[in-house]
Design an enzyme around this catalytic site. Structure first.
Site, PDB file in Angstrom:
ATOM      1  N   GLY A   1       0.841  -1.188   0.000  1.00 15.21           N
ATOM      2  CA  GLY A   1       0.000   0.000   0.000  1.00 15.21           C
ATOM      3  C   GLY A   1       0.872   1.232   0.000  1.00 15.21           C
TER       4      GLY A   1
ATOM      5  N   GLN B   1       3.236   9.832   1.510  1.00 14.06           N
ATOM      6  CA  GLN B   1       4.500   9.192   1.139  1.00 14.06           C
ATOM      7  C   GLN B   1       5.021   9.648  -0.217  1.00 14.06           C
ATOM      8  OE1 GLN B   1       2.851   5.101   2.234  1.00 14.06           O
ATOM      9  NE2 GLN B   1       5.024   4.880   2.680  1.00 14.06           N
TER      10      GLN B   1
ATOM     11  N   LEU C   1       7.449   1.485   3.146  1.00 14.61           N
ATOM     12  CA  LEU C   1       8.294   2.007   2.063  1.00 14.61           C
ATOM     13  C   LEU C   1       9.016   3.287   2.476  1.00 14.61           C
ATOM     14  CD1 LEU C   1       5.886   1.469  -0.976  1.00 14.61           C
ATOM     15  CD2 LEU C   1       7.875   0.078  -0.353  1.00 14.61           C
TER      16      LEU C   1
HETATM   17 NI    NI Z   1       3.933   2.743   5.301  1.00  9.66          NI
END
Ligand code: NI
Length: 191
Positions: free
Chosen positions: A49, A54, A103
């Protein structure tokens, strides 16, 4: 479509609360492009996800997809889901300790308690509302992504810092025990 750079822990954008998307904004080419780019970025990075923070955008949007993910081979598959202005309600108090990565936190994993039965209310990219139950590891993934929209990282929720591992050390020392435990759990609670 474009693969966007992913910001990493330390960037203040990961610590801000993303704001609600208006219906006009959701229809705009810019937001539709952002959603497409987030899907491409998640797939290119091999994530389960990704949230708008991000990629440096403070809008309440995340995407989730699990398709035989080699980064998380024990995760049940989840069809591509776009969540705009999502809300999550736990359906009961039960939690499970789930080993997570992110990530935006390169090469670190740690154990986090997550609710295992939740109701997700979200808009899709066309603005249609969906209400769905998610269970187990999938419920955990949705909570992880919603946290991003509130400026929260999994690091903040790790109760025991001794559970932090690099990905290499997870593979070497912890993976087998975690996968044995989580496989039984996934069979019991589903997704
Ligand atoms: Ni995350």
């Amino acid at each position: 479509m474009t693969v966007l750079p992913i910001v990493t822990v330390g960037d203040p954008v990961l610590r801000e609360r993303a704001r609600e998307v208006t219906p006009e904004e959701l229809r705009s080419p810019r937001t539709q492009q952002l959603i497409g780019d987030m899907i491409d970025t998640m797939r290119a990075a091999g994530g389960a996800g990704i949230a708008a923070n991000q990629v440096g955008e403070l809008l309440r949007i995340f995407v989730v997809e699990v398709r035989d993910n080699p980064r998380y081979p024990y995760k049940p598959n989840v069809p591509l889901t776009v969540a705009v202005n999502p809300r999550i309600e736990p359906l009961d108090p039960e939690t499970a300790a789930i080993n997570e990565g992110c990530l935006s936190v390169p090469d670190l994993r740690g154990e986090v308690d997550r609710r295992i039965r939740i109701r997700v209310t979200r808009l899709d990219r066309d603005g249609a509302e969906h209400v769905e139950e998610r269970h187990g590891l999938t419920a955990g993934t949705f909570q992880h992504e919603l946290d991003h929209l509130d400026g929260v990282l999994f690091l903040d929720r790790v109760r025991d810092p001794r559970t932090f591992t690099t990905w290499e050390q997870f593979e070497r020392h912890h993976r087998d025990a975690f996968v044995a435990r989580i496989t039984e759990f996934v069979e019991r609670v589903g997704s």
